[in-house]
Design an enzyme around this catalytic site. Structure first.
Site, PDB file in Angstrom:
ATOM      1  N   GLN A  93       0.848  -1.162   0.066  1.00 59.94           N
ATOM      2  CA  GLN A  93       0.157   0.110   0.078  1.00 59.94           C
ATOM      3  C   GLN A  93       0.854   1.378   0.119  1.00 59.94           C
ATOM      4  OE1 GLN A  93      -2.241   0.394   3.462  1.00 59.94           O
ATOM      5  NE2 GLN A  93      -3.366   2.449   2.990  1.00 59.94           N
ATOM      6  N   ASP A 130       7.463  -6.563  13.803  1.00 61.42           N
ATOM      7  CA  ASP A 130       6.679  -7.757  13.520  1.00 61.42           C
ATOM      8  C   ASP A 130       6.526  -7.645  11.885  1.00 61.42           C
ATOM      9  OD1 ASP A 130       5.145 -10.096  14.270  1.00 61.42           O
ATOM     10  OD2 ASP A 130       3.624  -9.234  12.987  1.00 61.42           O
ATOM     11  N   TYR A 189       4.198 -11.546   3.550  1.00 62.29           N
ATOM     12  CA  TYR A 189       3.761 -10.177   3.455  1.00 62.29           C
ATOM     13  C   TYR A 189       4.123  -9.864   2.069  1.00 62.29           C
ATOM     14  CZ  TYR A 189       1.921 -10.258   8.363  1.00 62.29           C
ATOM     15  OH  TYR A 189       1.421 -10.508   9.336  1.00 62.29           O
ATOM     16  N   SER A 198       0.529 -18.364  15.971  1.00 63.66           N
ATOM     17  CA  SER A 198      -0.602 -17.141  15.674  1.00 63.66           C
ATOM     18  C   SER A 198      -1.653 -17.854  15.376  1.00 63.66           C
ATOM     19  CB  SER A 198      -0.014 -16.244  14.419  1.00 63.66           C
ATOM     20  OG  SER A 198      -0.740 -15.531  13.891  1.00 63.66           O
ATOM     21  N   SER A 209      -3.950  -6.126  14.914  1.00 58.55           N
ATOM     22  CA  SER A 209      -5.208  -5.240  14.614  1.00 58.55           C
ATOM     23  C   SER A 209      -5.790  -4.657  15.870  1.00 58.55           C
ATOM     24  CB  SER A 209      -6.304  -6.015  13.715  1.00 58.55           C
ATOM     25  OG  SER A 209      -5.682  -5.968  12.358  1.00 58.55           O
ATOM     26  N   LYS A 260     -12.674   7.026  11.730  1.00 55.19           N
ATOM     27  CA  LYS A 260     -12.479   7.704  10.513  1.00 55.19           C
ATOM     28  C   LYS A 260     -13.672   7.020   9.429  1.00 55.19           C
ATOM     29  CE  LYS A 260      -8.427   5.431   8.674  1.00 55.19           C
ATOM     30  NZ  LYS A 260      -7.065   5.467   8.285  1.00 55.19           N
ATOM     31  N   GLN A 286       0.656   8.483  12.314  1.00 55.32           N
ATOM     32  CA  GLN A 286      -0.315   7.723  13.004  1.00 55.32           C
ATOM     33  C   GLN A 286       0.710   6.882  13.893  1.00 55.32           C
ATOM     34  OE1 GLN A 286      -1.414   5.050   9.599  1.00 55.32           O
ATOM     35  NE2 GLN A 286      -3.017   6.191   8.900  1.00 55.32           N
TER      36      GLN A 286
HETATM   37  N1  LIG Z   1      -0.697 -12.960  12.757  1.00 55.63           N
HETATM   38  C1  LIG Z   1      -1.575 -12.546  11.969  1.00 55.63           C
HETATM   39  O1  LIG Z   1      -2.148 -13.318  11.195  1.00 55.63           O
HETATM   40  C2  LIG Z   1      -1.696 -11.057  11.450  1.00 55.63           C
HETATM   41  C3  LIG Z   1      -2.854 -10.814  10.969  1.00 55.63           C
HETATM   42  C4  LIG Z   1      -2.903  -9.364  10.536  1.00 55.63           C
HETATM   43  C5  LIG Z   1      -1.845  -8.386  11.091  1.00 55.63           C
HETATM   44  N2  LIG Z   1      -1.170  -8.902  11.723  1.00 55.63           N
HETATM   45  C6  LIG Z   1       0.076  -8.041  12.305  1.00 55.63           C
HETATM   46  O2  LIG Z   1      -0.323  -6.968  13.102  1.00 55.63           O
HETATM   47  C7  LIG Z   1      -0.074  -5.693  12.489  1.00 55.63           C
HETATM   48  C8  LIG Z   1      -0.901  -4.676  12.676  1.00 55.63           C
HETATM   49  O3  LIG Z   1      -2.032  -5.162  12.143  1.00 55.63           O
HETATM   50  P1  LIG Z   1      -3.161  -3.941  11.379  1.00 55.63           P
HETATM   51  O4  LIG Z   1      -2.237  -3.041  10.407  1.00 55.63           O
HETATM   52  O5  LIG Z   1      -4.216  -4.289  10.958  1.00 55.63           O
HETATM   53  O6  LIG Z   1      -3.292  -3.160  12.832  1.00 55.63           O
HETATM   54  P2  LIG Z   1      -3.939  -1.580  13.144  1.00 55.63           P
HETATM   55  O7  LIG Z   1      -3.353  -0.865  13.963  1.00 55.63           O
HETATM   56  O8  LIG Z   1      -5.388  -2.264  13.857  1.00 55.63           O
HETATM   57  O9  LIG Z   1      -4.531  -0.892  11.794  1.00 55.63           O
HETATM   58  C9  LIG Z   1      -3.475  -0.114  11.359  1.00 55.63           C
HETATM   59  C10 LIG Z   1      -4.207   0.446  10.329  1.00 55.63           C
HETATM   60  O10 LIG Z   1      -5.094   1.253  10.704  1.00 55.63           O
HETATM   61  C11 LIG Z   1      -4.943   2.740  10.118  1.00 55.63           C
HETATM   62  N3  LIG Z   1      -4.537   3.568  11.266  1.00 55.63           N
HETATM   63  C12 LIG Z   1      -3.621   3.184  12.376  1.00 55.63           C
HETATM   64  N4  LIG Z   1      -3.403   4.222  13.219  1.00 55.63           N
HETATM   65  C13 LIG Z   1      -4.317   5.282  12.685  1.00 55.63           C
HETATM   66  C14 LIG Z   1      -4.511   6.473  13.215  1.00 55.63           C
HETATM   67  N5  LIG Z   1      -3.762   6.988  14.335  1.00 55.63           N
HETATM   68  N6  LIG Z   1      -5.309   7.403  12.550  1.00 55.63           N
HETATM   69  C15 LIG Z   1      -5.842   6.795  11.481  1.00 55.63           C
HETATM   70  N7  LIG Z   1      -5.849   5.540  10.945  1.00 55.63           N
HETATM   71  C16 LIG Z   1      -4.891   4.966  11.589  1.00 55.63           C
HETATM   72  C17 LIG Z   1      -3.846   2.963   9.037  1.00 55.63           C
HETATM   73  O11 LIG Z   1      -4.702   2.318   7.881  1.00 55.63           O
HETATM   74  P3  LIG Z   1      -4.858   3.483   6.796  1.00 55.63           P
HETATM   75  O12 LIG Z   1      -4.245   4.610   6.910  1.00 55.63           O
HETATM   76  O13 LIG Z   1      -4.647   2.644   5.387  1.00 55.63           O
HETATM   77  O14 LIG Z   1      -6.380   3.452   6.997  1.00 55.63           O
HETATM   78  C18 LIG Z   1      -3.176   1.495   9.458  1.00 55.63           C
HETATM   79  O15 LIG Z   1      -2.412   0.856   8.627  1.00 55.63           O
HETATM   80  C19 LIG Z   1       0.402  -6.130  11.029  1.00 55.63           C
HETATM   81  O16 LIG Z   1       1.224  -5.227  10.481  1.00 55.63           O
HETATM   82  C20 LIG Z   1       1.119  -7.560  11.400  1.00 55.63           C
HETATM   83  O17 LIG Z   1       2.391  -7.331  11.696  1.00 55.63           O
HETATM   84  C21 LIG Z   1      -0.847 -10.195  12.206  1.00 55.63           C
END
Ligand SMILES: NC(=O)c1ccc[n+]([C@@H]2O[C@H](COP(=O)([O-])OP(=O)(O)OC[C@H]3O[C@@H](n4cnc5c(N)ncnc54)[C@H](OP(=O)(O)O)[C@@H]3O)[C@@H](O)[C@H]2O)c1
Length: 332
Positions: free
Chosen positions: A27, A49, A54, A151, A206, A216, A290
């Site tokens: 992205q 992580d 990925y 995981s 997440s 948002k 962020q």
């Molecule tokens: N083990 C697994 O199966 C698995 C699965 C998923 C993820 N993960 C791990 O968990 C990590 C985090 O997952 P995630 O990225 O889904 O977590 P998240 O922190 O819930 O979501 C992150 C996304 O939310 C938005 N965001 C974050 N902070 C913000 C803020 N302050 N204001 C506005 N928008 C904000 C951004 O997307 P936008 O700006 O694009 O809207 C950002 O990329 C991954 O990178 C990975 O390392 C593991």
């Protein structure tokens, strides 16, 4: 930044870690990726992580380049194995062959001699658990992996792995990486009680429900331009939360965050950190601002009244069914 032990292990991790799923190599451009990593380092994040899968292995390369030059001893680098990294029938799963080949690829792409934590990205129903655990144990003995985790495993799967490790003298699993947020609490009934007893820490993904808990996304409206819900690869996973009943209740959390002087993202991250079985919350970010916003959740205490208020606001849209922790029945 505050630090916690990874489960009952001696390893300390930053209670907020930075993850690069869907962003690095996909992205966001490399420059934005580097800025996010730099912002995380500047804010005291030491734990990063990623996973072999990925962005079709590109995310590990981007992270490796972004962390180049940083003192290795000051970082905890986590990666994972299971999902397909190539077209072959052995380019996936948790067989001895794939784990061994995958760790070598990950170390090369991350430009490091070892990873601090190596995680089985899902449970592989096609490989004997003993084969997987023995291979992980060998990697620990070889010094390529310092700790082993999983995981999205169920309590039963984690329990079985711990029993085998104890019987065979293999290195024990120290962590599980589940989805966990105010909206997705499926680990609370079974995984967390077992993990607390066994010294397994949760590194949760997440925590902001992929951006939904920032508030948002407004009910009945198109998602903002450039947000994850508009991204080709991101929109499928976030879809489970993009319902008006969920988005409406999330809007009602805004006064709760405002009363505490927190941003919505900070409230969401602080919420998962109230669970003492959580070792770290992995946040994602498409922009450095962020990261700077989200990390301020470290050290925030939410009292019982606030926790109750959140439960009252979200009510029935919270998912709690432990049956939602599932790995594919056959290898993907
Ligand atoms: N083990 C697994 O199966 C698995 C699965 C998923 C993820 N993960 C791990 O968990 C990590 C985090 O997952 P995630 O990225 O889904 O977590 P998240 O922190 O819930 O979501 C992150 C996304 O939310 C938005 N965001 C974050 N902070 C913000 C803020 N302050 N204001 C506005 N928008 C904000 C951004 O997307 P936008 O700006 O694009 O809207 C950002 O990329 C991954 O990178 C990975 O390392 C593991």
């Amino acid at each position: 930044m505050e630090f916690r032990h990874l489960g009952r292990s001696g390893l300390k991790v930053s209670e907020i870690s930075y993850g690069n799923w869907l962003t690095h190599g996909s992205q966001v451009e490399e420059d934005a990726a580097r800025q996010c990593v730099q912002a995380a380092l500047d804010e005291g994040v030491t734990t990063f992580d990623t996973a072999d899968v990925y962005a079709g292995t590109k995310a590990e390369e981007v992270l490796g380049r972004a962390l180049k030059g940083v003192r290795r001893e000051s970082l905890e680098i986590f990666t994972k194995v299971y999902w397909p990294t190539g077209p072959g029938q052995n380019d996936r799963g948790l067989s001895r062959k794939h784990i061994t080949e995958s760790i070598h690829g990950s170390l090369r792409r991350l430009q490091t001699d070892y990873v601090d934590l190596y995680q089985a990205h899902r449970f592989d129903h096609e490989t004997p658990l003993e084969e997987t655990l023995k291979t992980f144990d060998d990697l620990v003995r070889q010094g390529k992996v310092l700790y082993v985790g999983v995981s999205e495993w169920t309590a039963d799967q984690i329990g079985r792995a711990l029993k085998i490790a104890d019987e065979m003298g293999f290195d024990r699993i120290v962590s599980n990486q589940p989805q966990y947020s105010m909206l997705w609490r499926v680990i609370e009934a079974e995984v967390v009680p077992l993990s607390r007893r066994e010294g397994v820490g949760q590194i949760v993904w997440s925590p902001i429900a992929q951006g939904v808990l920032t508030g948002k996304y407004l009910p009945g409206q198109q998602p903002p331009e450039g947000s994850r819900a508009t991204d080709a690869s991101g929109s499928a996973m976030i879809a489970r939360f993009m319902r008006d009943d969920v988005l409406t209740r999330v809007q009602d959390l805004k006064p709760v965050a405002a009363d505490l002087g927190l941003s919505m993202a900070q409230l969401a991250v602080a919420w998962v950190l109230q669970n003492p079985n959580v070792s770290s919350a992995i946040v994602g970010a498409s922009r450095p601002e962020q990261v700077r916003d989200n990390v301020k959740a470290s050290g925030v205490k939410l009292d019982d009244d606030v926790m109750k208020r959140i439960d009252d606001v979200l009510g029935p849209v919270v998912e709690r069914d432990p049956g939602r922790t599932v790995s594919p029945a056959t290898r993907p």
